[in-house]
Motif scaffolding. Structure first.
Motif, PDB file in Angstrom:
ATOM      1  N   ALA A   1       0.826  -1.205   0.000  1.00  0.00           N
ATOM      2  CA  ALA A   1       0.000   0.000   0.000  1.00  0.00           C
ATOM      3  C   ALA A   1       0.861   1.256   0.000  1.00  0.00           C
ATOM      4  CB  ALA A   1      -0.927   0.004   1.208  1.00  0.00           C
ATOM      5  N   MET A   2       0.350   2.281  -0.672  1.00  0.00           N
ATOM      6  CA  MET A   2       0.972   3.602  -0.637  1.00  0.00           C
ATOM      7  C   MET A   2       0.307   4.424   0.462  1.00  0.00           C
ATOM      8  SD  MET A   2       1.006   4.387  -4.748  1.00  0.00           S
ATOM      9  CE  MET A   2      -0.674   3.766  -4.944  1.00  0.00           C
ATOM     10  N   TRP A   3       0.965   5.531   0.812  1.00  0.00           N
ATOM     11  CA  TRP A   3       0.391   6.350   1.881  1.00  0.00           C
ATOM     12  C   TRP A   3      -0.949   6.952   1.485  1.00  0.00           C
ATOM     13  CZ3 TRP A   3       1.074   5.844   6.713  1.00  0.00           C
ATOM     14  CH2 TRP A   3       2.274   5.320   7.181  1.00  0.00           C
ATOM     15  N   ILE A   4      -1.169   7.229   0.194  1.00  0.00           N
ATOM     16  CA  ILE A   4      -2.478   7.762  -0.187  1.00  0.00           C
ATOM     17  C   ILE A   4      -3.569   6.743   0.099  1.00  0.00           C
ATOM     18  CG2 ILE A   4      -2.309   7.015  -2.600  1.00  0.00           C
ATOM     19  CD1 ILE A   4      -3.978  10.215  -1.154  1.00  0.00           C
ATOM     20  N   ASP A   5      -3.247   5.443  -0.006  1.00  0.00           N
ATOM     21  CA  ASP A   5      -4.230   4.406   0.332  1.00  0.00           C
ATOM     22  C   ASP A   5      -4.573   4.462   1.816  1.00  0.00           C
ATOM     23  OD1 ASP A   5      -4.125   3.347  -2.325  1.00  0.00           O
ATOM     24  OD2 ASP A   5      -2.310   2.258  -1.800  1.00  0.00           O
ATOM     25  N   ALA A   6      -3.535   4.636   2.638  1.00  0.00           N
ATOM     26  CA  ALA A   6      -3.752   4.700   4.084  1.00  0.00           C
ATOM     27  C   ALA A   6      -4.501   5.969   4.471  1.00  0.00           C
ATOM     28  CB  ALA A   6      -2.418   4.625   4.816  1.00  0.00           C
ATOM     29  N   TYR A   7      -4.098   7.102   3.897  1.00  0.00           N
ATOM     30  CA  TYR A   7      -4.736   8.374   4.256  1.00  0.00           C
ATOM     31  C   TYR A   7      -6.199   8.406   3.825  1.00  0.00           C
ATOM     32  CZ  TYR A   7      -0.001  10.202   5.040  1.00  0.00           C
ATOM     33  OH  TYR A   7       1.273  10.419   5.504  1.00  0.00           O
ATOM     34  N   ASP A   8      -6.481   7.856   2.656  1.00  0.00           N
ATOM     35  CA  ASP A   8      -7.868   7.846   2.193  1.00  0.00           C
ATOM     36  C   ASP A   8      -8.748   7.041   3.144  1.00  0.00           C
ATOM     37  OD1 ASP A   8      -9.943   8.301   0.030  1.00  0.00           O
ATOM     38  OD2 ASP A   8      -9.894   6.107   0.065  1.00  0.00           O
ATOM     39  N   ALA A   9      -8.233   5.886   3.591  1.00  0.00           N
ATOM     40  CA  ALA A   9      -9.024   5.036   4.486  1.00  0.00           C
ATOM     41  C   ALA A   9      -9.125   5.622   5.890  1.00  0.00           C
ATOM     42  CB  ALA A   9      -8.415   3.637   4.547  1.00  0.00           C
ATOM     43  N   VAL A  10      -7.983   6.092   6.418  1.00  0.00           N
ATOM     44  CA  VAL A  10      -7.944   6.514   7.817  1.00  0.00           C
ATOM     45  C   VAL A  10      -8.540   7.904   8.005  1.00  0.00           C
ATOM     46  CG1 VAL A  10      -6.422   7.068   9.761  1.00  0.00           C
ATOM     47  CG2 VAL A  10      -5.949   5.082   8.315  1.00  0.00           C
ATOM     48  N   THR A  11      -8.169   8.865   7.159  1.00  0.00           N
ATOM     49  CA  THR A  11      -8.580  10.255   7.374  1.00  0.00           C
ATOM     50  C   THR A  11      -9.819  10.639   6.573  1.00  0.00           C
ATOM     51  OG1 THR A  11      -6.291  10.871   7.840  1.00  0.00           O
ATOM     52  CG2 THR A  11      -7.794  12.651   7.271  1.00  0.00           C
ATOM     53  N   THR A  12      -9.754  10.496   5.246  1.00  0.00           N
ATOM     54  CA  THR A  12     -10.869  10.951   4.422  1.00  0.00           C
ATOM     55  C   THR A  12     -12.152  10.199   4.763  1.00  0.00           C
ATOM     56  OG1 THR A  12      -9.296  11.412   2.648  1.00  0.00           O
ATOM     57  CG2 THR A  12     -11.640  11.367   2.065  1.00  0.00           C
ATOM     58  N   ARG A  13     -12.058   8.877   4.868  1.00  0.00           N
ATOM     59  CA  ARG A  13     -13.258   8.084   5.132  1.00  0.00           C
ATOM     60  C   ARG A  13     -13.418   7.711   6.600  1.00  0.00           C
ATOM     61  NH1 ARG A  13     -12.870   3.300   2.710  1.00  0.00           N
ATOM     62  NH2 ARG A  13     -10.775   3.486   1.843  1.00  0.00           N
ATOM     63  N   GLY A  14     -12.307   7.622   7.331  1.00  0.00           N
ATOM     64  CA  GLY A  14     -12.384   7.177   8.718  1.00  0.00           C
ATOM     65  C   GLY A  14     -12.380   8.275   9.764  1.00  0.00           C
ATOM     66  N   GLY A  15     -11.993   9.492   9.387  1.00  0.00           N
ATOM     67  CA  GLY A  15     -12.011  10.596  10.340  1.00  0.00           C
ATOM     68  C   GLY A  15     -10.948  10.522  11.418  1.00  0.00           C
ATOM     69  N   ARG A  16      -9.849   9.790  11.156  1.00  0.00           N
ATOM     70  CA  ARG A  16      -8.747   9.677  12.110  1.00  0.00           C
ATOM     71  C   ARG A  16      -7.447  10.127  11.428  1.00  0.00           C
ATOM     72  NH1 ARG A  16      -9.438   8.618  17.399  1.00  0.00           N
ATOM     73  NH2 ARG A  16      -7.546   7.353  17.433  1.00  0.00           N
ATOM     74  N   TYR A  17      -6.355  10.084  12.157  1.00  0.00           N
ATOM     75  CA  TYR A  17      -5.054  10.469  11.603  1.00  0.00           C
ATOM     76  C   TYR A  17      -4.057   9.352  11.834  1.00  0.00           C
ATOM     77  CZ  TYR A  17      -0.734  12.978  10.687  1.00  0.00           C
ATOM     78  OH  TYR A  17       0.480  13.361  10.179  1.00  0.00           O
ATOM     79  N   VAL A  18      -3.235   9.066  10.823  1.00  0.00           N
ATOM     80  CA  VAL A  18      -2.119   8.140  10.965  1.00  0.00           C
ATOM     81  C   VAL A  18      -0.877   8.872  10.499  1.00  0.00           C
ATOM     82  CG1 VAL A  18      -2.538   7.118   8.655  1.00  0.00           C
ATOM     83  CG2 VAL A  18      -1.179   5.875  10.370  1.00  0.00           C
ATOM     84  N   GLN A  19       0.213   8.760  11.264  1.00  0.00           N
ATOM     85  CA  GLN A  19       1.435   9.456  10.887  1.00  0.00           C
ATOM     86  C   GLN A  19       2.162   8.690   9.797  1.00  0.00           C
ATOM     87  OE1 GLN A  19       2.721  12.631  11.854  1.00  0.00           O
ATOM     88  NE2 GLN A  19       3.652  12.015   9.924  1.00  0.00           N
ATOM     89  N   GLY A  20       2.232   9.302   8.631  1.00  0.00           N
ATOM     90  CA  GLY A  20       2.915   8.685   7.509  1.00  0.00           C
ATOM     91  C   GLY A  20       3.817   9.665   6.799  1.00  0.00           C
ATOM     92  N   GLY A  21       4.046   9.431   5.514  1.00  0.00           N
ATOM     93  CA  GLY A  21       4.956  10.246   4.735  1.00  0.00           C
ATOM     94  C   GLY A  21       4.260  11.381   4.026  1.00  0.00           C
TER      95      GLY A  21
END
Length: 601
Positions: A193-213
């Motif tokens: 997975a790329m960070w955009i995959d993680a950010y889309d799931a965690v922040t855009t759709r999940g409303g949380r934050y994950v520290q990535g690149g």
């Protein structure tokens, strides 16, 4: 023991398992064993797998074994040329990497074969096959390695691109840790997975934050293993420091869970010890955080009319940073260029646009009061609800110039690259160096010394201070988590990572065109070296960030990991005693030739 003797001792550590094996084991088939352990096999050499053996591997991985060919073999008609400026297309090609090479160091060349892994069993099959046949093994997820560790000719590639699932957890507890740690929100991300995959799931759709690149196309697994900084690391720490658990295939082909209580030394080594040295990570689980209300950014360019004015401008910027920005709210860069120019591009969290503007007002007043400094790009502050920072549809509507979307028909709508990162797609590096600058340089009595060094350095080549890549000024909990990683502890005392780099257009081997301009590369890399020499006068012995560093570092063990290196070497001995895994300047690489094929010690 002096430093040189210590380094000599450290260099021998990865060889100890070979020296300590029993005489009987070594005597049994000693000639064959010695040859196998001292070199890896290339195509055409005795021991290279037969067609039948490759076919058995293909069956073992469900047909997902690829014979890779040079991507530009068709010249101007090569399909790869059409999408060479699209990082998503580059990443989807197992024969390409996001960096095309580095002058006098390495050039991007595809592996001989690749396992396009879709599950952990595929990875196990590839690792077992490489170990059995003494092959050079390479792992690629995002393919962003500046050091050339994402590919190697004559090797077997474990390509994890298609392992890209992302799953959210409301109450995650690492395996074997029930009753010892409290459940917490987290996200599990597969290795491709790329960070955009993680950010889309965690922040855009999940409303949380994950520290990535910061760069959206960087692979999650590679960034975490190398430490991992993002724009807002001054608030939430490194990606590595927020790792809760990993699934790893080690050199013996075993699938291991690594967390604080299960395989704890493997877990610690994966947190900043560098990718590709201890095993193949197949899944990571990272803690997530509550979102602040707003994320935002500011931009400003100021040009001084004389060297004296530029000195004053630099001193004012340093003082202003220490007073107003040296805290968890602010990250990203101030860039110092020749031509007496200061380019500011910073991000903030948990502030409104009005608060950001108020923060910067004193500095703007100082600049406007000077007759020898001119604002060439007006100050601008923007803020938006934090949930929209990686919301592709929101950005296309309100800030379309900030992003570059994947232009291929049928591409995922959430996939985009920040426009500021577009120039790195396929780039050919001429020179690249980094160093952590200690926060003691911000003390009032040392600010003039720092400002003088910044000015002197700018006479040679431009450079940037990445404030988010030094954790001084971060909350105590973020710093405490970072100290429990393999990353050089200097990161916790540094207010910024200084980066100085130069590059040219894509220059993949076989690509139509003039090829790399090595004369220019040599001239520019010398200027990068002079720039960093000027800065290191005020930061002697400064560490360097493993993912963004000089390919030619001589004391890389100390610069990357400091006092943590012996512990990393011990983890290497335990989990990869025969050194199946090799990457340039990775743990245990001292005993191998530069290409990773021949033992030198």
């Amino acid at each position: 023991m002096n430093r040189r003797d210590l380094l000599k001792a450290v260099v021998t550590l990865p060889l100890l398992p070979l020296l300590m094996r029993s005489g009987g084991a070594l005597a049994h088939g000693a000639g064959k064993l010695a040859t196998a352990l001292r070199s890896r096999v290339r195509p055409g050499q005795p021991g290279w797998p037969t067609a039948a053996e490759w076919n058995r591997l293909k069956q073992d991985v469900g047909g997902r074994l690829l014979k890779l060919e040079p991507p530009f073999a068709q010249g101007a008609a090569s399909p790869a040329l059409k999408q060479l400026d699209n990082p998503f297309a580059v990443g989807d090609n197992p024969a390409l990497t996001q960096t095309s090479g580095w002058a006098d160091a390495w050039a991007s060349q595809p592996s001989a074969w690749a396992v396009a892994a879709e599950n952990t069993a595929d990875v196990v099959a590839a690792v077992d096959f490489a170990r059995k046949h003494h092959l050079r093994l390479v792992v690629k997820g995002g393919g962003h390695s500046y050091q050339g560790t994402s590919d190697a000719p004559d090797s077997l590639l474990v390509w994890t691109r298609h392992m890209n699932q992302v799953n959210l957890h409301d109450a995650f507890v690492p395996q074997g840790c029930a009753g010892h740690v409290a459940p917490q929100p987290a996200v599990s991300v597969q290795a491709g997975a790329m960070w955009i995959d993680a950010y889309d799931a965690v922040t855009t759709r999940g409303g949380r934050y994950v520290q990535g690149g910061g760069c959206t196309t960087v692979g999650v697994a590679g960034l975490v293993q190398s430490g991992g900084f993002g724009s807002l690391s001054k608030r939430w720490g490194t990606a590595a420091s927020n790792l809760l658990e990993a699934e790893v295939v080690t050199a013996d082909g075993q699938i291991r869970i690594a967390n604080a209580r299960t395989n704890p030394e493997l877990f610690w080594g994966l947190k900043g010890g560098g990718g590709g040295s201890l095993g193949v990570v197949t899944r990571l689980t990272l803690r997530t955080f509550e979102l602040p209300e707003f994320f935002g950014g500011v931009g400003l360019i100021v040009k001084a009319d004389s060297d004296a004015a530029y000195r004053a401008l630099i001193a004012a910027a340093v003082s202003f940073y220490q007073r107003a920005l040296f805290n968890p709210h602010w990250g990203e860069q101030m860039k110092f260029y020749g031509g007496d120019t200061l380019d500011i591009s910073m991000m903030f969290q948990d502030l409104t646009q009005q608060q950001a503007e108020q923060t910067w007002a004193p500095f703007l007043d100082w600049v406007k009061a000077r007759k020898d400094c001119r604002i060439t790009k007006p100050f601008q502050a923007l803020a938006a609800p934090a949930r929209h920072l990686w919301d592709a549809e929101f950005l296309r509507k309100y800030l379309p110039s900030a992003i570059v979307s994947d232009s291929r028909p049928g591409a995922a709508r959430d996939h985009f690259l920040w426009a500021g990162d577009h120039g790195q797609v396929g780039w050919f590096i001429h020179g690249f160096q980094s160093a952590w600058l200690p926060a003691t340089l911000l003390q009032p009595g040392r600010q003039a010394q720092l400002a003088d060094a910044l000015f002197e350095a700018s006479r040679h080549w431009g450079f940037s201070l990445h404030f988010n890549k030094g954790l001084a000024g971060a909350p105590a909990d973020a710093i405490a988590r970072a100290r429990d990683t393999a990353t050089n502890s200097q990161v916790c005392e540094a207010f910024a990572l200084v980066i100085c780099a130069c590059s040219g257009d894509p220059a993949f081997p076989g690509m139509p065109g003039p090829g790399p301009d090595l004369a220019t590369a040599h001239t520019q890399s010398a200027k990068v070296a002079a720039t960093m020499d000027a800065l290191l006068k005020v930061a002697p012995g400064a560490g360097s960030y493993v993912s963004e560093s000089d390919y030619f570092l001589r004391d890389w063990q100390q610069r990357f990991w400091g006092g943590n290196y012996p512990r990393l070497a011990a983890a290497k001995r335990k989990y990869d005693p025969d050194e199946l895994f090799f990457v340039h300047h990775g743990v245990g690489s001292e005993g191998w030739s530069a290409d990773g094929f021949t033992r030198t010690g």
